[in-house]
Scaffold this motif. Structure first.
Motif, PDB file in Angstrom:
ATOM      1  N   PRO A 136       0.887  -1.253  -0.008  1.00 28.88           N
ATOM      2  CA  PRO A 136       0.041   0.149  -0.006  1.00 28.88           C
ATOM      3  C   PRO A 136       0.984   1.319  -0.072  1.00 28.88           C
ATOM      4  CG  PRO A 136      -0.652  -1.527   1.821  1.00 28.88           C
ATOM      5  CD  PRO A 136       0.630  -1.813   1.217  1.00 28.88           C
ATOM      6  N   GLY A 137       0.348   2.195  -0.430  1.00 27.64           N
ATOM      7  CA  GLY A 137       0.991   3.863  -0.580  1.00 27.64           C
ATOM      8  C   GLY A 137       0.242   4.603   0.789  1.00 27.64           C
ATOM      9  N   TYR A 138       0.362   5.775   0.709  1.00 27.72           N
ATOM     10  CA  TYR A 138      -0.451   6.529   1.713  1.00 27.72           C
ATOM     11  C   TYR A 138      -2.028   6.035   1.773  1.00 27.72           C
ATOM     12  CZ  TYR A 138      -2.220  10.678   3.697  1.00 27.72           C
ATOM     13  OH  TYR A 138      -2.985  11.728   4.522  1.00 27.72           O
ATOM     14  N   THR A 139      -2.299   5.927   3.110  1.00 28.03           N
ATOM     15  CA  THR A 139      -3.524   5.328   3.276  1.00 28.03           C
ATOM     16  C   THR A 139      -4.185   5.998   4.560  1.00 28.03           C
ATOM     17  OG1 THR A 139      -2.993   3.132   2.291  1.00 28.03           O
ATOM     18  CG2 THR A 139      -5.214   2.992   3.736  1.00 28.03           C
ATOM     19  N   GLU A 140      -5.535   6.308   4.494  1.00 30.03           N
ATOM     20  CA  GLU A 140      -6.236   6.937   5.417  1.00 30.03           C
ATOM     21  C   GLU A 140      -6.330   5.987   6.730  1.00 30.03           C
ATOM     22  OE1 GLU A 140      -6.577   9.877   5.986  1.00 30.03           O
ATOM     23  OE2 GLU A 140      -7.018  11.008   4.092  1.00 30.03           O
ATOM     24  N   THR A 141      -5.662   6.062   7.594  1.00 29.91           N
ATOM     25  CA  THR A 141      -5.788   4.914   8.804  1.00 29.91           C
ATOM     26  C   THR A 141      -5.174   5.774  10.053  1.00 29.91           C
ATOM     27  OG1 THR A 141      -3.423   4.415   8.909  1.00 29.91           O
ATOM     28  CG2 THR A 141      -4.810   2.998   7.488  1.00 29.91           C
ATOM     29  N   ASP A 142      -5.548   5.217  11.367  1.00 29.97           N
ATOM     30  CA  ASP A 142      -5.387   5.881  12.540  1.00 29.97           C
ATOM     31  C   ASP A 142      -3.792   6.201  12.685  1.00 29.97           C
ATOM     32  OD1 ASP A 142      -7.599   5.437  13.445  1.00 29.97           O
ATOM     33  OD2 ASP A 142      -7.297   3.828  14.584  1.00 29.97           O
ATOM     34  N   MET A 143      -2.976   5.533  11.937  1.00 26.80           N
ATOM     35  CA  MET A 143      -1.532   5.665  11.767  1.00 26.80           C
ATOM     36  C   MET A 143      -1.290   6.907  11.275  1.00 26.80           C
ATOM     37  SD  MET A 143       1.529   3.258  10.695  1.00 26.80           S
ATOM     38  CE  MET A 143       1.122   1.991  11.674  1.00 26.80           C
ATOM     39  N   LEU A 174      -0.657  12.867  11.482  1.00 30.71           N
ATOM     40  CA  LEU A 174       0.138  13.643  10.485  1.00 30.71           C
ATOM     41  C   LEU A 174      -0.404  15.165  10.413  1.00 30.71           C
ATOM     42  CD1 LEU A 174       0.973  11.297   7.530  1.00 30.71           C
ATOM     43  CD2 LEU A 174       2.426  11.855   9.410  1.00 30.71           C
ATOM     44  N   THR A 175       0.258  16.064  10.105  1.00 29.66           N
ATOM     45  CA  THR A 175      -0.056  17.568  10.180  1.00 29.66           C
ATOM     46  C   THR A 175      -1.082  17.643   8.717  1.00 29.66           C
ATOM     47  OG1 THR A 175       1.789  18.428   9.093  1.00 29.66           O
ATOM     48  CG2 THR A 175       1.681  18.274  11.665  1.00 29.66           C
ATOM     49  N   GLU A 176      -1.833  18.475   8.661  1.00 28.75           N
ATOM     50  CA  GLU A 176      -2.313  18.668   7.351  1.00 28.75           C
ATOM     51  C   GLU A 176      -1.166  18.959   6.157  1.00 28.75           C
ATOM     52  OE1 GLU A 176      -4.495  18.856   4.070  1.00 28.75           O
ATOM     53  OE2 GLU A 176      -5.174  17.949   6.135  1.00 28.75           O
ATOM     54  N   SER A 177       0.010  19.631   6.461  1.00 32.62           N
ATOM     55  CA  SER A 177       1.072  19.963   5.449  1.00 32.62           C
ATOM     56  C   SER A 177       1.674  18.651   5.096  1.00 32.62           C
ATOM     57  CB  SER A 177       1.753  20.899   6.020  1.00 32.62           C
ATOM     58  OG  SER A 177       2.482  20.520   7.382  1.00 32.62           O
ATOM     59  N   GLN A 178       1.829  17.998   6.074  1.00 34.36           N
ATOM     60  CA  GLN A 178       2.367  16.510   5.986  1.00 34.36           C
ATOM     61  C   GLN A 178       1.408  15.787   4.989  1.00 34.36           C
ATOM     62  OE1 GLN A 178       3.005  15.111   9.813  1.00 34.36           O
ATOM     63  NE2 GLN A 178       5.260  15.362   9.627  1.00 34.36           N
ATOM     64  N   ARG A 179       0.218  15.906   5.127  1.00 31.10           N
ATOM     65  CA  ARG A 179      -0.683  15.009   4.078  1.00 31.10           C
ATOM     66  C   ARG A 179      -0.787  15.557   2.872  1.00 31.10           C
ATOM     67  NH1 ARG A 179      -3.538  14.580   9.302  1.00 31.10           N
ATOM     68  NH2 ARG A 179      -5.064  16.230   8.709  1.00 31.10           N
TER      69      ARG A 179
END
Length: 234
Positions: free
Chosen positions: A170-177, A181-186
């Protein structure tokens, strides 16, 4: 007829989504948990993949409750991110023990019944980081890259017994982990993805569902990227 499936690290995130998908496919599903709260709607058993006896006990419990395990998904994983100059030996070895050696312990225990039945599915949840690397994740990247070698070696050992072993990356996935992250990181992570968004856990689960199916009987030793195109060429 459904089969017995065990999702190791299935209490939340990608693991839980995978467990729900396998239930929809008609399988008898159990999940393991360590520190998380076990889900209320799926059979659960405590397991610490860092401990061989704990892995054995978890399998024995599922075998008693649901029958011999035919599908295993290894989704358990930990992170301990630091730049390498600040990373001590324990930061490195502890992550490898949980993510890589833990997967070995699970696969070894699962192989007993699969070899007897001459049928099995071993599916390891890796990461796009395993293929492209990431600053601050030398330990995590190494552990997830190691799963590729594990799955391909198991393919050569078990292929004649109709047992497949594959990796989902998987790549970047919306999870608790990733929620921490900050919004800028996302936003930075989304900017690296051709599809322009994060994955949902259910999208990773769909790939696992296919690999667990009879339709994937001739796929083994493969790396299936589910990353919105972020890892093209790796």
């Amino acid at each position: 007829m459904g089969r017995t499936a065990l999702v190791v690290g299935g209490a939340r995130g990608i693991g839980l989504a995978t467990a729900h998908e396998l239930v929809k496919d008609g399988h008898r599903v159990a999940v393991t948990y360590r520190d998380s709260t076990p889900p209320a709607d799926i059979s659960s058993v405590h397991c610490d993949v860092r401990d061989t006896a704990s892995v054995d006990d978890a399998f024995a419990h599922v075998e008693r409750e649901l029958g011999a395990v035919e599908i295993v998904v290894v989704a358990a994983g930990v992170t301990r991110d630091k730049l390498v100059m600040r990373m001590d030996d324990e930061d490195f070895t502890d992550v490898l023990d949980a993510n890589l050696t833990g997967a070995f312990r699970v696969a070894k225990r699962a192989s007993r019944a699969m070899l007897r039945a001459r049928w099995g599915r071993l599916i390891f949840i890796s990461s796009a980081v395993a293929l492209r690397g990431e600053a601050g994740q030398v330990n995590y990247a190494a552990s997830k890259a190691g799963l590729i070698g594990v799955s391909r070696s198991l393919t050569r050992e078990f292929g004649s017994r109709n047992i497949t072993a594959n990796v989902v990356a998987p790549g970047y996935t919306e999870t608790d982990m990733t929620a921490s992250l900050t919004e800028s990181q996302r936003e930075h992570m989304r900017s690296q993805i051709p599809l322009g968004r994060a994955a949902q856990p259910e999208e990773i689960a769909a790939a696992v569902s296919f690999l667990a199916s009879d339709g994937a009987a001739y796929i083994s030793g493969a790396i299936i990227p589910v990353d919105g195109g972020a890892g093209m060429g790796h």
